[in-house]
Each structure stands twice: as C-alpha cells, then as structure tokens.
Design an enzyme around this catalytic site. Sequence first.
Site, PDB file in Angstrom:
ATOM      1  CE1 TYR A  33     -10.560 -54.420 -36.207  1.00  0.00           C
ATOM      2  CE2 TYR A  33     -11.359 -56.733 -36.223  1.00  0.00           C
ATOM      3  CZ  TYR A  33     -11.471 -55.826 -37.009  1.00  0.00           C
ATOM      4  OH  TYR A  33     -12.176 -55.711 -37.994  1.00  0.00           O
ATOM      5  CE  LYS A 146      -8.249 -56.666 -38.563  1.00  0.00           C
ATOM      6  NZ  LYS A 146      -9.491 -56.217 -39.506  1.00  0.00           N
ATOM      7  CD  GLU A 178     -11.919 -51.487 -46.802  1.00  0.00           C
ATOM      8  OE1 GLU A 178     -11.613 -52.696 -47.229  1.00  0.00           O
ATOM      9  OE2 GLU A 178     -11.507 -50.162 -45.926  1.00  0.00           O
ATOM     10  CG  LEU A 202      -7.799 -53.336 -43.009  1.00  0.00           C
ATOM     11  CD1 LEU A 202      -6.721 -52.426 -41.547  1.00  0.00           C
ATOM     12  CD2 LEU A 202      -8.365 -54.471 -42.644  1.00  0.00           C
TER      13      LEU A 202
HETATM   14  N1  PMP Z   1     -11.508 -54.390 -44.796  1.00  0.00           N
HETATM   15  C1  PMP Z   1     -12.149 -54.156 -44.002  1.00  0.00           C
HETATM   16  C2  PMP Z   1     -12.676 -52.731 -43.236  1.00  0.00           C
HETATM   17  C3  PMP Z   1     -11.809 -55.158 -43.151  1.00  0.00           C
HETATM   18  O1  PMP Z   1     -12.929 -55.105 -41.630  1.00  0.00           O
HETATM   19  C4  PMP Z   1     -11.295 -56.883 -43.423  1.00  0.00           C
HETATM   20  C5  PMP Z   1     -11.784 -57.894 -42.475  1.00  0.00           C
HETATM   21  N2  PMP Z   1     -10.570 -57.940 -41.722  1.00  0.00           N
HETATM   22  C6  PMP Z   1     -11.585 -57.160 -45.044  1.00  0.00           C
HETATM   23  C7  PMP Z   1     -11.271 -55.580 -45.463  1.00  0.00           C
HETATM   24  C8  PMP Z   1     -10.505 -57.482 -45.683  1.00  0.00           C
HETATM   25  O2  PMP Z   1      -8.607 -57.779 -44.714  1.00  0.00           O
HETATM   26  P1  PMP Z   1      -8.257 -59.090 -44.736  1.00  0.00           P
HETATM   27  O3  PMP Z   1      -8.097 -59.671 -45.312  1.00  0.00           O
HETATM   28  O4  PMP Z   1      -6.906 -58.840 -43.907  1.00  0.00           O
HETATM   29  O5  PMP Z   1      -8.929 -60.146 -43.780  1.00  0.00           O
END
Ligand code: PMP
Length: 285
Positions: A33, A146, A178, A202
């Site tokens: 996603y 993701k 994170e 991620l």
């Molecule tokens: N880490 C995780 C586990 C997440 O789910 C997200 C949000 N999708 C992020 C980091 C931040 O990623 P982004 O800046 O691409 O939204």
Amino acid sequence: MGPIGLVDGRIINLDEKVAVMEDRGYQFGDGVYEVTRVYNGRPFALKSHMDRLYRSLRELRIPAVYTFEELAGFHRRLIEESGLDSAAIYLQITRGAAPRAHAFPENVVPCLTMSIRPAKSHAELRAAGAKIVFVPDERWLRCDIKSINLLANLLAKQRAKEAGAYEAVQVREGIVTEGSSSNFFLVKDGVLWTHPANNLILRGVTRTIIVEKLAPQLGLTVVEKPFDAAFARKADEVFLSGTNTEIMPVALLDGDKVGDGRPGPVTSKIMEAYDALITQECGRK
Ligand code: PMP
C-alpha cells in the site's frame, strides 16, 4: 461529495462491497500500500510514493500492471470526484484472488483499491508536542516493504493509545527503529540522528525529504546510525515524520520530558521548511 473509493478504475461509495472472499490480501495480507497526502487539491510527493510502491511490488514479486501515469490519473480522479482538497489517498494492491494456497498462484490479476478521505489536523498537538512511548519491535525483518501485513504495528499503536500517547516507537535489541506509522528523529548537539534506511525500517518519503532536502538546505548534519533508547532519552529534541504525521515534535518520551518539554528550535525550522516545500509543490498547504 466526500470520502469515496476507486476499484480497478471505477469510482465507488466506500460502503460498497468489493472484496472477494479469496482475495489474497484478505486471506494472507498479501499486498502492498501507499498513503499520499493531498494539499490544495494536489498530491504531494506522488512520484516518490509511486516509486516506493513499485519497489514494494518488486520485492514481493507482485506484477506491476499499472503505469505511473495511470496511477497518477486515479489520484487526480479521486481528488476531482470527491471535491476534497486537504485529504489523504490510500492505495492498495493485492496479489489478487485465487483458491487459498500459500505459494503464489499463476495468471492472477492483482487487485487495486483506493480511497480518499479528509485529512486529520494535528495543529494543536504540533504546537504543544506529542507524547510517545517505547514498545518492543515485534515485526518481521522486511520492514522496508510497505506491506499491508501490519499486525505488529497495530499492536504497537494500540499500546500507545492505551497509554494516552500519540505514537509507539519501537525498540529492537535495544536499538530505536521507528514509530508504528512514522520515522523517528532526534537532535543532539545540533546534529540530526535517525535509524539507517535498511530492512529494519520503512524508508519514509517524509524521512527522505528531511535527509536529502531539508537538512542540507538548513545546514544540518544527518547521522544515519543505530542508537539506543538511553541515547534517545538524552536528546535535545525529538520528532516524528510521516505523510499524515508530517513533522511532529515530541514533548514527552516514555515518561521523560524532551528538552524543556516544548518543540525545539531545530524541529521548528524543519517544520517550517517542510511547510514551505508543500506550498512550493501544491500552491499552498
Ligand atoms: N514507518 C512506518 C512503519 C510507516 O507506516 C510510515 C507511514 N507510512 C512511515 C514510517 C513514514 O513514511 P512516509 O513518510 O512515507 O509516510
């Protein structure tokens, strides 16, 4: 109009039934996603989100059957037909529907579903600074994908909610990785620290913007090295980053005040620079 969905190119109401019993997303969490923010009726950093989507698909060996132009078109249609100009667009691709068996089915068409909803405002929390808690990182070893398989993230976020916190920040073997849906940054002696973008986190689109664009622009040094929870507790400033989270200052970290318990100067500069970038790309925030 308001929140709506899109299935294989067709606009639908969000309460319409679309999932087939044997969709592998439904039965195995076998899918990927993206979430993209819309400001002023325009998607922000769409190319970066779609690049990451294609990478997630490749890593899971799900065929990519839509071009970037098609996906960008679907985003535009959802914005137009919903009439929403401050929104979040969710996009999901599963491997498709097939009789239930673990190994990949052959000749199956991946299933694309999307939705658009109004964005949540975090303005008050952003001004005051959020509370976060540390939780054990119970995820698998491919957090760089993701995937819609988010059980450990859900358990972590629920623990945050029950603790009255905004986010749960995960710790694996003593190392701060994170948040359950955000990346973690700290400021120590003017230097920005964050976990390396390896298989344990991620690679957030917002994180990349901070590391590659905003930090250099602000003359900040970034260190992408593992650090432990004790180091994080001694930080001058802490913040989270994410598409929905944007830049979120942290005031209370697992019971301890961060700095003087208010958003710090470096975090504030990064927030301003991020808002300016949105204005530049989308016309206004
Ligand atoms: N880490 C995780 C586990 C997440 O789910 C997200 C949000 N999708 C992020 C980091 C931040 O990623 P982004 O800046 O691409 O939204």
